[in-house]
Write an enzyme that holds these catalytic residues in place. Structure first.
Site, PDB file in Angstrom:
ATOM      1  N   LYS A 187      21.335 -20.250  -6.481  1.00 40.58           N
ATOM      2  CA  LYS A 187      21.368 -21.715  -6.496  1.00 40.58           C
ATOM      3  C   LYS A 187      22.623 -22.200  -5.761  1.00 40.58           C
ATOM      4  CE  LYS A 187      22.460 -25.539  -9.439  1.00 40.58           C
ATOM      5  NZ  LYS A 187      23.281 -26.111 -10.367  1.00 40.58           N
ATOM      6  N   LYS A 236      28.935 -25.395  -6.208  1.00 43.48           N
ATOM      7  CA  LYS A 236      30.373 -25.257  -5.941  1.00 43.48           C
ATOM      8  C   LYS A 236      30.931 -24.029  -6.641  1.00 43.48           C
ATOM      9  CE  LYS A 236      31.245 -29.271  -7.565  1.00 43.48           C
ATOM     10  NZ  LYS A 236      30.451 -30.484  -7.576  1.00 43.48           N
ATOM     11  N   LYS A 238      35.564 -11.725 -22.350  1.00 43.94           N
ATOM     12  CA  LYS A 238      36.922 -11.327 -21.956  1.00 43.94           C
ATOM     13  C   LYS A 238      37.751 -10.868 -23.153  1.00 43.94           C
ATOM     14  CE  LYS A 238      38.002 -15.125 -19.740  1.00 43.94           C
ATOM     15  NZ  LYS A 238      38.470 -16.218 -18.930  1.00 43.94           N
TER      16      LYS A 238
HETATM   17  P1  ADP Z   1      27.615 -28.004  -8.641  1.00 39.27           P
HETATM   18  O1  ADP Z   1      26.644 -27.022  -9.238  1.00 39.27           O
HETATM   19  O2  ADP Z   1      27.834 -27.753  -7.195  1.00 39.27           O
HETATM   20  O3  ADP Z   1      28.918 -28.096  -9.433  1.00 39.27           O
HETATM   21  P2  ADP Z   1      27.024 -30.497  -9.937  1.00 39.27           P
HETATM   22  O4  ADP Z   1      26.815 -29.784 -11.232  1.00 39.27           O
HETATM   23  O5  ADP Z   1      28.248 -31.338  -9.753  1.00 39.27           O
HETATM   24  O6  ADP Z   1      26.921 -29.433  -8.746  1.00 39.27           O
HETATM   25  O7  ADP Z   1      25.717 -31.358  -9.662  1.00 39.27           O
HETATM   26  C1  ADP Z   1      25.643 -32.755  -9.431  1.00 39.27           C
HETATM   27  C2  ADP Z   1      24.164 -33.118  -9.315  1.00 39.27           C
HETATM   28  O8  ADP Z   1      23.536 -32.400  -8.228  1.00 39.27           O
HETATM   29  C3  ADP Z   1      23.365 -32.767 -10.587  1.00 39.27           C
HETATM   30  O9  ADP Z   1      22.407 -33.801 -10.852  1.00 39.27           O
HETATM   31  C4  ADP Z   1      22.669 -31.478 -10.215  1.00 39.27           C
HETATM   32  O10 ADP Z   1      21.463 -31.294 -10.928  1.00 39.27           O
HETATM   33  C5  ADP Z   1      22.415 -31.626  -8.702  1.00 39.27           C
HETATM   34  N1  ADP Z   1      22.442 -30.295  -8.022  1.00 39.27           N
HETATM   35  C6  ADP Z   1      23.532 -29.498  -7.869  1.00 39.27           C
HETATM   36  N2  ADP Z   1      23.220 -28.342  -7.208  1.00 39.27           N
HETATM   37  C7  ADP Z   1      21.884 -28.401  -6.948  1.00 39.27           C
HETATM   38  C8  ADP Z   1      20.951 -27.519  -6.280  1.00 39.27           C
HETATM   39  N3  ADP Z   1      21.348 -26.367  -5.752  1.00 39.27           N
HETATM   40  N4  ADP Z   1      19.667 -27.900  -6.187  1.00 39.27           N
HETATM   41  C9  ADP Z   1      19.264 -29.095  -6.722  1.00 39.27           C
HETATM   42  N5  ADP Z   1      20.085 -29.981  -7.359  1.00 39.27           N
HETATM   43  C10 ADP Z   1      21.377 -29.649  -7.473  1.00 39.27           C
END
Ligand code: ADP
Ligand code: TRP
Length: 332
Positions: free
Chosen positions: A201, A204, A120
């Site tokens: 993937k 959020k 950016k």
């Molecule tokens: P997000 O990507 O939605 O912000 P987080 O980073 O808060 O999710 O992830 C919390 C836990 O869930 C972590 O241990 C992460 O590895 C697992 N996790 C998040 N999304 C996935 C996914 N699409 N497939 C498998 N595990 C996931």
């Protein structure tokens, strides 16, 4: 022999989704049968990005209720909020003295923020708070405080566990004794990354999630929104290339999977019908979880009691680690 210790935390930064469920919660709960489990809500980690108090307190309660609805038994698992165990912060301060700044410079989340700023044309550190920069030290403290042997996490967290190993080893090396336990990551290789509605993937940050506890009607609507290609009803379809099928595999029995796979290959089944079948199995698994969640999340006092009891169990374990470290360091 003492049982080994499994520990993990979830940041309360939003609604739990089925990626969290299969990637983190389910594997952690499976380990709770075999290990002494310590599972927590990483609320101070969430503070780095969440500055709205009403929203943060709601998501803390939702993630706590989510763990319980998914089957966490607070009698069997030490279940607490990070913020209720102040030894975490004492340990984090001590660990800072053993953490190279260069190590933090290499952390993925910090590097991603720098990269985004560079793209950016912003100042390199724009929007980077010290909570983000030192995130891996607080996470190392979470882990090391409870003498964790294994840390069930998704692949994206492995670097953080490796940093916790480095930091614990520096401490042990300096004092020429095993003051701190060196943890290992437990990554479920067979749980592929759960795909989201758009095929990337599920996360959020991409806005492509299927939240775990949404009402049945909304769940159906979301599933109907899964992106598909333009193949017609009659055409044979490749299950391996379809995220409907990838999601189906997470929820369906082996027989159901074989049956749907055949229907894909035969042709004659449109995407709408495949989505209906996906909705049926997802809703079958999530309905009871959703009902439990709704009951638990509305009982604020009950939740607070469970978390307070968990913190009571956590604190003596935490205090023992801090005491051991202070003694080794000459600060006792
Ligand atoms: P997000 O990507 O939605 O912000 P987080 O980073 O808060 O999710 O992830 C919390 C836990 O869930 C972590 O241990 C992460 O590895 C697992 N996790 C998040 N999304 C996935 C996914 N699409 N497939 C498998 N595990 C996931
Ligand atoms: N960093 C983890 C995540 O983003 C959450 C977390 C904080 C954690 N402390 C932890 C996970 C300790 C395992 C162990 O998902």
């Amino acid at each position: 022999m003492d049982r080994k210790i499994s520990l993990t935390g979830i940041k309360p930064t939003g609604n739990l989704h089925i990626g969290n469920y299969f990637g983190a919660i389910k594997p952690a709960l499976e380990l709770a049968g075999e290990y002494d489990a310590r599972y927590f809500i990483a609320d101070y980690h969430a503070l780095n990005t969440m500055k709205d108090p009403a929203e943060l307190s709601a998501t803390i309660r939702e993630v706590a209720a989510g763990w319980l609805a998914c089957g966490l038994d607070p009698e069997n698992v030490v279940f607490y909020r990070q913020s209720a165990v102040s030894e975490v912060f004492e340990l984090a301060t001590m660990l800072m003295a053993f953490t190279g700044k260069g190590l933090m410079n290499r952390a993925h989340a910090y590097k991603a923020a720098l990269q985004e700023n560079a793209e950016k044309g912003d100042d390199p550190d724009a929007g980077v708070n010290m909570g983000l920069f030192t995130y891996p030290v607080l996470m190392a403290a979470d882990i090391i405080l409870f003498d964790s042997d294994v840390v069930p996490v998704g692949k994206d967290q492995v670097q953080h566990i490796e940093m916790a190993q480095d930091i614990a080893q520096s401490v042990n090396y300096n004092y020429k004794q095993e003051v701190l336990k060196v943890p290992q990551a437990a990554v479920q290789e067979h749980v592929a990354v759960v795909p989201g509605l758009d095929g990337r993937k599920m996360s959020k940050s991409y806005g492509n999630t299927i939240p775990l506890f949404i009402p049945e009607k909304n769940l159906r609507k979301l599933i109907m929104r899964i992106v598909t290609n333009s193949q017609g009803v009659e055409e044979p379809k490749d299950p391996a290339a379809s995220q409907i099928f990838l999601l189906y595999k997470l929820f369906a029995s082996a027989e159901e999977q074989t049956a749907l796979e055949e229907r894909y290959r035969e042709g004659g089944m449109g995407w709408g019908e495949a989505k209906e079948e996906l909705f049926r199995v997802v809703n079958r698994e999530l309905s009871p979880v959703r009902e439990r969640f709704n009951a638990i999340v509305s009982d604020t006092q009950g939740l607070d009691r469970i978390l307070a009891a968990g913190a009571e169990k956590a604190r003596p374990i935490a205090a023992a680690t801090v005491k051991r470290f202070r003694k080794a360091a000459g600060i006792d």
